[in-house]
Write a protein that holds these residues in place. Structure first.
Motif, PDB file in Angstrom:
ATOM      1  N   UNK B   9       0.827  -1.201   0.000  1.00 33.96           N
ATOM      2  CA  UNK B   9       0.000   0.000   0.000  1.00 33.96           C
ATOM      3  C   UNK B   9       0.869   1.263   0.000  1.00 33.96           C
ATOM      4  N   UNK B  10       1.909   1.257   0.837  1.00 39.23           N
ATOM      5  CA  UNK B  10       2.786   2.433   0.909  1.00 39.23           C
ATOM      6  C   UNK B  10       3.496   2.653  -0.427  1.00 39.23           C
ATOM      7  N   UNK B  11       3.995   1.559  -1.027  1.00 36.73           N
ATOM      8  CA  UNK B  11       4.717   1.691  -2.293  1.00 36.73           C
ATOM      9  C   UNK B  11       3.775   2.092  -3.434  1.00 36.73           C
ATOM     10  N   UNK B  13       1.172   4.066  -3.085  1.00 34.97           N
ATOM     11  CA  UNK B  13       1.011   5.515  -2.936  1.00 34.97           C
ATOM     12  C   UNK B  13       2.220   6.250  -3.487  1.00 34.97           C
ATOM     13  N   UNK B  14       3.403   5.719  -3.189  1.00 38.06           N
ATOM     14  CA  UNK B  14       4.624   6.390  -3.649  1.00 38.06           C
ATOM     15  C   UNK B  14       4.702   6.388  -5.168  1.00 38.06           C
TER      16      UNK B  14
END
Lengths: 301, 246
Positions: B9-11, B13-14
């Motif tokens: 999820x974080x990647x 977004x990035x």
């Protein structure tokens, strides 16, 4: 049982020993300092504890676990702040805290942690836009986010301005108050003196002294320095007869500086009284860890 | 929430914050097809191409371009910078292994590339009357294998490059032969026989031929699929062998 045990640790890079037989133990709840000049082997020692490097020889244990063989268990109880590391530049503070929380089975709540570290108004700021001090505080938060029993903080305040450095020290004292054991890797004397319960002084890959900060200072000759301007000259033989004197120097303006211990101070005061000499501009300064450190590492080289 | 999902999820977004990557992977291939489709001569049937139009040939090429952009241009500098800036190292001191981060990057860049391919096909169909792939499963297999090869190539470049700067340079250099072999600069179908045979031994040359065959309605030659798979296998092995975490 000590929470960190290092015995006979050795590590060489390309045949050059960087850590050459380091041993120490850290008790639970302590702030333990690894103090030494750059290149002394402090970071390599810490990296062996963090499981980032495999020791050539010797044993390293964190709560009785081997950081290499028991990697996963160790990472759950050991929080780490690395000397040189960054996060994804476009990751926000909130996202970083949420992400790292998800890595641990029983994370500390990230909101109180962010509040404690003064990051609450920075949550939506991207890592790349944080100041040095804010980045450092975020890394401290990430080191604590898994609810660790031990944290290793490597060059915690390097690159911070004096104000941010002092704020960080207060934070660390707050962390210790929660019962977390802290291994502090530093080359700042002031930092070690202020924070550490015990310090291992490392030089050229070996532990050259291991004691409390006061112990390290007290065992060093000339740790107390007395400076004054006598109303009339003192007999050189009288001065030389003072106990525990390490050195006597006379400045051009007649100011006399004597390095010794507390004992020297007492004897000097009664000597001056006996000879009816007045000491103008009298200053007595206790030695610093800096002096002790320089002497310890000097002797080695 | 599991750690792997959190990383993904974080990647994700990035990746959406990397406007350059999004442009080159998702927008550029469709813009290319649109631009070419607006040229009248590209919409004229050509007997030399078996009655197809140039724009028909460029749809699979643009789909392949999305895959190559994602795997060999967008992803490697990200991986190299994660290593260079100690992000992988920091992660290896947590219970999560840094391999999770690599896997997330590969998965997300693959998804972006395949999404872009679908967009290219849809735009070609809706605006320029390019028929859908005649053999859809064959097309899908060829495209997925090409994606695998592109990701493996990107991971290998990131593994061997000492830093982000070198990584970007290497990416730029290898991109030209990749584009030529895939037919971005002109259909491979018009090349002389010998040149075509050489191109069929390159990972994206073979993939482009396989896509072309599936486009025309047949299952791609096993030899073409085999070449792409072989490249993917060798490159995955190389990346796994040489990737350094710090």
């Amino acid at each position: 049982m000590p929470i960190i045990e290092v015995s006979g640790l050795r590590k060489s890079y390309g045949g050059r020993p960087v850590v050459d037989g380091v041993s120490f133990t850290v008790e639970e709840g302590e702030i333990f300092g690894l103090l030494g000049p750059n290149g002394a082997g402090k970071t390599t020692t810490a990296e062996c504890l963090e499981g980032l490097r495999v020791p050539d020889a010797g044993e390293v244990r964190v709560a009785g676990l081997d950081p290499i063989a028991d990697r996963e268990e160790v990472t759950r109880i050991l929080g780490v702040q690395l000397q040189e590391s960054e996060l994804q530049p476009k990751l926000t503070v909130r996202e970083a805290l949420e992400l790292y929380s998800a890595f641990y089975p029983a994370p500390a709540g990230w909101r109180p942690l962010a509040a404690m570290l003064g990051l609450t108004d920075r949550l939506d700021i991207r890592f790349g836009r944080l100041s040095g001090g804010q980045k450092q505080r975020l890394f401290i938060a990430l080191a604590l986010i898994g609810g660790p029993r031990v944290v290793v903080l490597d060059e915690l305040t390097t690159g911070l301005d004096p104000r941010a450095r002092r704020d960080t020290w207060e934070l660390i004292e707050g962390v210790r108050a929660t019962g977390v054991t802290i291994l502090l890797v530093t080359h700042f004397m002031e930092e070690a003196q202020r924070l550490c319960d015990r310090i291992a002084v490392i030089d050229a890959g070996r532990v050259v002294a291991l004691d409390t900060p006061d112990g390290l200072i007290g065992h060093t000759a000339g740790s107390t320095v007395i400076t004054f301007l006598p109303s009339h000259p003192i007999d050189a033989a009288d001065l030389a007869g003072l106990p525990a004197v390490a050195s006597i120097t006379h400045a051009g303006n007649g100011e006399t500086t004597i390095a010794g211990t507390d004992q020297t101070v007492e004897a000097l005061v009664s000597l001056l009284a006996r000879r009816q000499i007045t000491a103008h501009r009298l200053r007595v300064t206790s030695g610093t860890l800096n002096d002790a450190f320089l002497r310890l590492t000097d002797r080695e080289s | 929430m599991s750690a792997s999902i959190a990383v993904l999820r974080a990647e994700a977004r990035l990746l959406t914050r990397e406007s350059g990557s999004i442009f080159w992977i998702v927008a550029f291939p469709t813009l290319l097809v649109t631009g070419l489709g607006l040229v009248p001569s590209f919409r004229a049937p050509d007997p030399d191409l078996g009655g197809l139009r140039l724009v028909d040939l460029y749809v699979p090429v643009a789909a392949l371009l999305a895959v190559m952009m994602a795997g060999s241009q967008a992803m490697p500098p990200v991986l190299a910078s994660y290593r260079e800036h100690g992000i992988l190292r920091r992660m290896s001191t947590t219970p999560v292994r840094p391999l999770t981060l690599l896997a997330a990057q590969i998965l997300l860049h693959s998804a972006a590339a395949l999404g872009s391919s679908i967009l290219v096909i849809a735009v070609g169909r809706l605006f320029f009357g390019v028929s859908l792939p005649g053999h859809l499963p064959g097309y899908a297999v060829a495209l997925v294998l090409a994606t695998l090869a592109a990701m493996a190539l990107g991971a290998t470049v990131a593994a061997l490059a000492p830093n982000t700067k070198v990584c970007t340079t290497v990416d730029t250099i290898i991109f030209f032969p990749m584009m030529i072999s895939a037919g971005v600069w002109g259909p491979v179908q018009v090349l002389p026989e010998l040149a075509r045979r050489v191109v069929e031994f390159t990972p994206f040359g073979a993939a482009a031929q396989a896509l072309d065959q599936a486009m025309r309605g047949g299952w791609p030659d096993w030899s073409l699929l085999g070449v792409t798979v072989a490249w993917a296998a060798v490159l995955i092995g190389a990346a796994a062998r040489w990737f350094r975490w710090q």
